[in-house]
Structures are given as C-alpha cells and as structure tokens.
Design an enzyme around this catalytic site. Structure first.
Site, PDB file in Angstrom:
ATOM      1  N   SER A 184       0.871  -1.165   0.000  1.00 53.14           N
ATOM      2  CA  SER A 184       0.000   0.000   0.000  1.00 53.14           C
ATOM      3  C   SER A 184       0.910   1.218   0.000  1.00 53.14           C
ATOM      4  CB  SER A 184      -0.876  -0.044   1.251  1.00 53.14           C
ATOM      5  OG  SER A 184      -1.790   1.026   1.254  1.00 53.14           O
ATOM      6  N   CYS A 233      -3.763  -9.858 -14.219  1.00 54.02           N
ATOM      7  CA  CYS A 233      -4.103 -10.748 -15.332  1.00 54.02           C
ATOM      8  C   CYS A 233      -5.520 -11.294 -15.185  1.00 54.02           C
ATOM      9  CB  CYS A 233      -3.090 -11.877 -15.450  1.00 54.02           C
ATOM     10  SG  CYS A 233      -2.763 -12.746 -13.900  1.00 54.02           S
TER      11      CYS A 233
END
Lengths: 549, 249
Positions: free
Chosen positions: A54, A524
């Site tokens: 993060s 993906c």
C-alpha cells in the site's frame, strides 16, 4: 494424476481468510467481544505483511476505535502527515492545485504515513496476544459448503504437489477448517471471494468492480532531501499522453525513506499501454527525479486496488460467511484510502458474528452486518465520493477531475445530485491493437528506472519451482487467436512482474508463463480481454516477501 | 539417544539484504527472518533418526533474541520434542556459540549434536568445528548421508572432487550440507501442537560464557553491480569486442 487425499478437519468458531488490515481487525474485535471464541486467520504470504502493499497514508479513525492506545507502540505513529500537495503534472512542469480548491475530505490532516505491512505485523502481534491463531504460509484454496449450500469453512492448500500434479515425498495434505462463520478478507480480487460472489450472485444489484494497478518502490533518499510527513499526489503526465488516467504518490516516511508509486486505472483502451513503463517514465519527471537522485531503490512491488467505490460494493453477507475489506471494496478512491474502511468493516462483521454466535446461531446469513455497513461512517464517507472515479474515467483527467471536485464539494455540502455514475468491466474496455498507436517507452537508465526483472528481484518473490502453474489459462487457442491475434499480447505489458511472454517456437507463437515471478497483484485475472486467465493460490509461502511495503 | 539441534534465526533466504546507509551492518528492521536453511536440514535429519527409532528425543536450541522463539517453534512444529532458547540481544560470534552449546551438551548429554554446516547470514562455517574441538569429540562436517550403527555414526561428506565417508564414535558432532535431505513442511495441526511443547529460556550468563566479541566489523558493503551484457552477432564481432576491452591480444 492425483492420489486419493484424506484431509483432516478442525472445528473453530470463525475462520478469517487473509491476514490484512480487515481480517486482523475482525479477529481482534472478535476476541475483544468474547475471548472464548476460537478464531483462526489464514494468510498465504510467508509471514504477515509479506503480501501487503500500500502507499500508505492511513486515516487512523478505525484504529482509534479498535485499539485506542495504538500510538504508544505501533510503528505507524512515527510519521504524522505534515504537508499535503496535489500536483497536476505536465511533461516537464507542474501545477499545484491549491488546498482551498480541494474538498475538505481530501485533506490529510491527522493522518499518518508508513508501511501498511508493518501495521499488519503489529496488528497480528496484538491478535496473537489475545489468543487468535494466525497461520502465515497457509493459503485458503477452497471454499467448503455444507449439504444445504452454506459456506462452512475453507480448506488450506496441499503442500508438496509437483508440477505434474503428483505428490512429492514431502507432500502434506491441506486441512479443512470448519467454522460457524467464514470471513473473506483477501484484498482486491480475492480468488475465493470471486467464487462466492458468483455462487451467491452478490453483485446482482451493484456495478461491476473496477481496478487500478498500483506499482510501488521504496527508496533510501539523501537525508538532505528527506522531509518526514511530506505527502505528494500527482495526476496528469505521463498517462495523459495515452488517454489513460491514474496518478502517482510520493510519501516521505521514517528513516530517510520515501515510498513512491503509480496507479494506472485498468480501464485503459490502448492495449499497448504498459503500467510498469508509465511508472518508470514518471520517475524521470524533474519534480520526482530531484527527490530520488543520489538515492537508492530498496524494494519493489505491485498490487491492484479497488476503484469501483460505493456503487460497486456487493451484497456483503451470504449463508455462513461475509466479505470484509477489499474483498468487498471499500476504497475511497479520490482519497486513495481503504485501510480505515477495511478495518471498520472487519470490526462490524466481528460484532455481528459475536452477537450471532452468542445467540446460538451459525452458518446463516449475517444480514445485520450488511445493514451495519450501510448505516456506518463507511457508507457516509464513500457516498460523498461515489461519482469522482467514474467522472474522471468518463470525461478524462482534466475535465473529469474538475467535475469530480464539484461533485465531491456538493456532496460535502449535503447537496446530493440525484445520479450515480456507472462502471464497465476493465476487461471489456480494451480495444483492438490495430486501432491504437504503439507506444515507444524509453529504455531504463539503471539509476532511476529499471527493467522489470531487476525490479522483481527487489520484491523478494519466490515460488517453489516444482508445482502446478497457479495462473490458469482456460483456453489456449483463444489466447492465441484473440489475446495475441487481436490485442497483440497485452499480458506481456500489463503484468508488472514480466510473468507473461509470447515467444516464437518454430513457426508457432507460444505463451510462456513465468509463474515463479508472480507478485500476486491479480492484474491478469482482471485485464485479460477474454477473462481467460484465472489466478489461483500457489503453494503456501510463495509470492513476494515485502519488507516495509 | 538424544540429539541436540542448534538452529539460528537468520534473514530469509529470499530477501535481498539491505546494507545500512552507514555501512555498519545489514538493516534487519521489519525484515522477514527464518530458520537457517542448513539448520532446517539438521532438524529434518534428527527427526528422521527419531522416526527410525535410532534417536529417542530431539532437543532444539537457539541462541539469539526473544524472537528466536519463532525459529524454535518451527523446529518443534517439524517434530522436535522440546526447545531451549538462550536469550541475548548481542551479536554472538561462533566461538561464544560453541562455548554455550558445549555447556548445554554437557547438561543434556546428547549422542549427536546435529547442526547446519554454516549460517547463510555470516557464512562463518565455524561453530560445528569449534564445538567439536572444545568438547574433544569427533566431527563429521558437510554431511550428505548420516547412518548410525551401534556406537558409531557413518557420515558421508561432500568434499572437493567427491564423497568421503568417515566413521565417528559417539557422541559426535555432525554438520549438515544441502543434499542430506529435503525438509518437511510443518503442517497446521503440528504448528498448533508446537505451541504447547516445552520451551525453556536461559541466558548466556546461566552457562558462565563470556560473549564479548573478538572481532570488529570495519565495514559492510554491497557486492559490485554486475554490468549489463551485450549481444554480439558473430564470432568476429565477439573477438573484436574482446580485443577492444583488452581481454585478448
């Protein structure tokens, strides 16, 4: 070829899938409410924090509610935000957006900048002190259902399975954890969350979730340039050149380190866009480069972030379980913050579960948790900003940002416009390769910018080599005809770890999946134009080993 | 027969160590730590000897900070019976480690002290040998095969150019090499059980060992960055390039 497996099972009160801020907060809250509850947290990373990535600038609101004394021992308390800047970048210059123009919710006053991974490590220590069983290195790989179709727990992944599916001598079967309630706290695009969302049709009444890909580095910078607590966000260049949107961040944290990163919205149309190279290019902007020059990169990683906002929050409860944190998607997109809302959702789920178990219930639907979220400050905060992201996505960065600002201002002033913007799935937004210009990205200079594989080596990523590939392509013919044929292989560009390659073998193109490099970002699974790639958990402990990320 | 297995908590082998900006050492703050992989092999071998009925008890020992408890719990989860932590926040050199281990061995009376041939952090490769010398017992280092026969243990050693098998009389010290075995996974139920196995905490002073360092670290620096390669189209081009760089005349 796989042999008959006999799995042991273990009954617990609550199993939490994922040792991030939401899951750990839920576990801690459960123990605060009833210390007799058996609570297990499963984490796929080799340790708590290993897969956490993060910025981060963290709003401590939920932390203040959960563990009010946190400032005394938590490393996050070290660096409060002292300066907050918002820049609109042009190729070589910048416009500073004045503070007065930003809606008050965009201020970072009272927030802290630091590593979310380290906050999670600290939370896990607190949880263990309270008696929560935390098991890093054990991915939950399968949802278990009882005869009535209720979620009754999860199974951990088998260890020691060879690439061909056979069992190696050190094979260790997974364990079934049977729970009264199961919490899914897997973060954005969790692979079990995806299954339960489909099975219980949780997204029937919300907009599809959309995502951004965040790529981050940690740098040791020249102490002379280090201003702890300084927080900068950028918009504009370089994504403005390809009609894509997103932005960068640069946070001065403890120990002369700067965390910087770049988020590219995954609804881009041009299949030639490479988020990794956009990030590398961004670091060369004079305003960014000047901070990094003379410094040294020490870590690299990537992870998708939810960008759907309030309108993409699905139904949160289903028989036997619930979604918390980014499994549901509580990111406040213009604030780029979701830790506080994730933690709060975990706490609310814990409160509903503790009351339900105390009342003798189990395996049923926690409708009260769903309702609690929708009447909590999570909802109040996210409703204010619900149109910001789609306005930018629809009208482009310049006009969209202005409209988003107006929309947020009006909602802050309690003037609610009667419309909610819609989303489209990221996979559907990709256009055909021949309709978009190719992009010639500059070569990395090895000082500020690097090639992808060198970068991956800074993520501490490792997977046992002899194991089944954890990136499943359902239909290889389709991949060849469409992903390569129509879209020119965008996987070779969107993957920030260089996992995918199309190589020529004889006369035939061959899709190569270097799964051992996977940093578990999930792009993906989201961006493949045909939804033809599915991310599943690899063997426990595999993936990145992020320090301080 | 009891087997004593010393294990060390080290920086995880997957990580890229980060040298502290002042060059005084490696920055380990918030870095993932795990059991030295060679020690993991030693734990596995000891457990296998117990499973074969050769050993009766496996005792894991670690010398290091309070967090080294986690490393010991890993050994317990793999199958060790109990553990001893000699807690210290000082940087302990191999000689002091060997002295503490000697004191523990005298207390415990193990038939074999089985430990990794070296730790992956400082790569000293000294502790086992020093321990053998201090105890006056035989040593089988770099073991790729270990077989206990009566009062002896046969150790096949990986030496330059081949394998050497030595026969040692027990008690003995064995240091383990990479090819000895493939360590098992600790299963989730065993990790739970390991939390309840006994773990004693001691200090170096309990064994009367002076841990003062004998070495001074002058400087720690990163290895030089490898230069990028260059693709050449033909042998002639290669030769020309080599000449240009002065590698060949």
């Amino acid at each position: 070829m796989s042999e008959e497996i006999t799995r042991e099972s273990m009954p617990v009160d609550v199993v939490v899938v994922g040792g991030g801020p939401a899951g750990l907060s839920a576990a801690i809250r459960l123990k605060q409410l009833d210390e007799a509850l058996e609570v297990v947290v499963l984490e796929k990373g080799s340790e708590i924090g290993a897969h956490i990535l993060s910025g981060a600038v963290i709003d401590p609101r939920a932390l203040d509610e959960l563990l009010p004394e946190w400032r005394e021992t938590c490393p996050l308390a070290e660096v409060p935000v002292t300066e907050n800047h918002h820049w609109l970048l042009t190729r070589s210059g910048k416009w500073e957006i004045p503070h007065l123009a930003l809606p008050p919710l965009m201020s970072n006053k009272g927030n802290y900048t630091g590593s979310l991974g380290n906050l999670c490590r600290w939370l896990a220590e607190r949880a263990e002190e309270m008696g929560v069983q935390v098991f890093p290195g054990f991915p939950a790989s399968e949802v278990l259902y009882d005869e009535a179709g209720n979620v009754m727990g999860v199974a951990t992944q088998d260890m020691g399975v060879a690439a061909d599916g056979s069992h190696k001598p050190e094979f260790e079967p997974g364990l079934e954890l049977h729970a009264k309630y199961t919490l899914f706290a897997e973060g954005a695009r969790g692979h079990l969350t995806k299954q339960v969302k489909a099975r219980f049709d949780l997204e029937a009444e919300c907009q599809p979730q959309v995502y951004g890909l965040g790529i981050k580095e940690l740098w040791d910078v020249d102490p002379g340039k280090h201003e702890p607590g300084r927080v900068v966000h950028t918009q504009g260049w370089p994504l403005s050149e390809s009609g894509t949107w997103g932005g960068g961040f640069l946070y001065h944290q403890a120990d002369s380190q700067v965390a910087l990163g770049f988020v590219t919205a995954l609804d881009y149309a041009n299949p030639h866009v490479s988020p990794y190279h956009e990030f590398q290019r961004w670091k060369h902007h004079p305003e960014i480069a000047s901070v990094l020059e003379g410094g040294k990169r020490v870590a690299y990683g990537a992870r998708v972030i939810n960008e759907g906002g309030w309108q993409s929050v699905p139904k949160l409860a289903f028989p036997g379980g619930a979604l918390v944190g980014c499994s549901a998607g509580f990111v406040n997109v213009p604030r780029i913050k979701g830790t506080h809302t994730a933690m709060k959702s975990g706490m609310l789920a814990a409160e509903s579960i503790a009351a339900a178990i105390a009342g003798g219930r189990e395996l049923d639907e926690l409708a009260e948790y769903d309702a609690a979220v929708r009447s909590s400050w999570i909802a109040e905060e996210l409703q204010k900003v619900k149109n910001a992201q789609p306005l930018v996505a629809k009208f482009g960065e310049d006009v969209g940002t202005m409209l988003a600002g107006i929309d947020m201002w009006l909602r802050t002033l309690k003037i609610r416009l009667p419309f909610t913007m819609k989303h489209h799935k990221d996979a559907d937004s990709l256009g055909r390769a021949d309709l978009y210009p190719k992009i010639a990205y500059p070569k990395p200079d090895g000082v500020l910018s690097f090639d992808r594989l060198t970068s991956v080596s800074f993520s501490g990523t490792n997977h046992e080599e002899d194991q089944p590939c954890h990136l499943k392509v359902q239909n290889m013919d389709l991949q060849k005809a469409s992903e390569l044929g129509l879209y020119d292989g965008p996987s070779t560009r969107y993957c920030p770890a260089g996992v995918y390659e199309w190589i020529e073998e004889g006369d035939e193109p061959k899709f190569v999946i270097n799964a051992q490099n996977c940093v578990h970002c999930k792009t993906c699974d989201i961006k493949d134009p045909n939804g033809n790639i599915t991310w599943v958990t690899p063997e426990g402990g595999g993936g990145p080993n992020y320090p301080n990320m | 027969m009891k087997i004593l297995v010393p294990v060390k908590r080290v920086i995880d082998y997957n990580l890229k160590p980060r040298v502290k900006p002042d060059g005084s050492g490696i920055d380990l703050a918030n870095t993932k730590m795990s059991m030295n992989p060679f020690d993991e092999i030693a734990v596995e071998e000891a457990i296998r000897l117990k499973e074969k009925g050769v050993a009766t008890e496996v005792v894991a020992v670690s010398i290091g900070p309070a967090k080294a408890q986690e490393t010991l719990r890993t050994a317990l989860a793999m199958g060790a019976d109990r553990a001893v932590l000699v807690e210290t926040d000082e940087d302990i050199e191999p000689l002091a480690v060997a002295k503490i281990l000697k004191a523990i061995a005298e207390e415990e009376g193990p038939g074999i002290v089985m430990l990794g041939k070296q730790a992956i952090d400082d790569d000293s490769n000294q502790t086992g040998q020093m321990l053998a010398a201090l105890m006056g017992r035989p040593q089988g280092t770099f073991a790729s095969k270990v077989e206990v026969e009566g009062d002896n243990v046969s150790v096949t050693r990986e030496v330059d150019g081949g394998l050497e098998t030595v026969k040692l009389s027990l008690p003995a010290i064995v240091t383990t090499d990479l090819r000895l075995n493939e360590p098992r996974y600790a299963s989730l139920p065993n990790i739970m059980k390991a939390k309840k196995k006994p773990l004693d905490t001691k200090s170096p002073a309990d064994y009367g060992v002076d841990c003062a360092p004998r070495l001074t670290t002058l400087k720690v620096e990163e290895p030089p960055v490898r230069q990028a390669g260059e693709m050449v189209g033909s042998v002639d081009e290669l030769v020309a390039k080599l000449k240009e760089k002065g590698v060949v005349a």
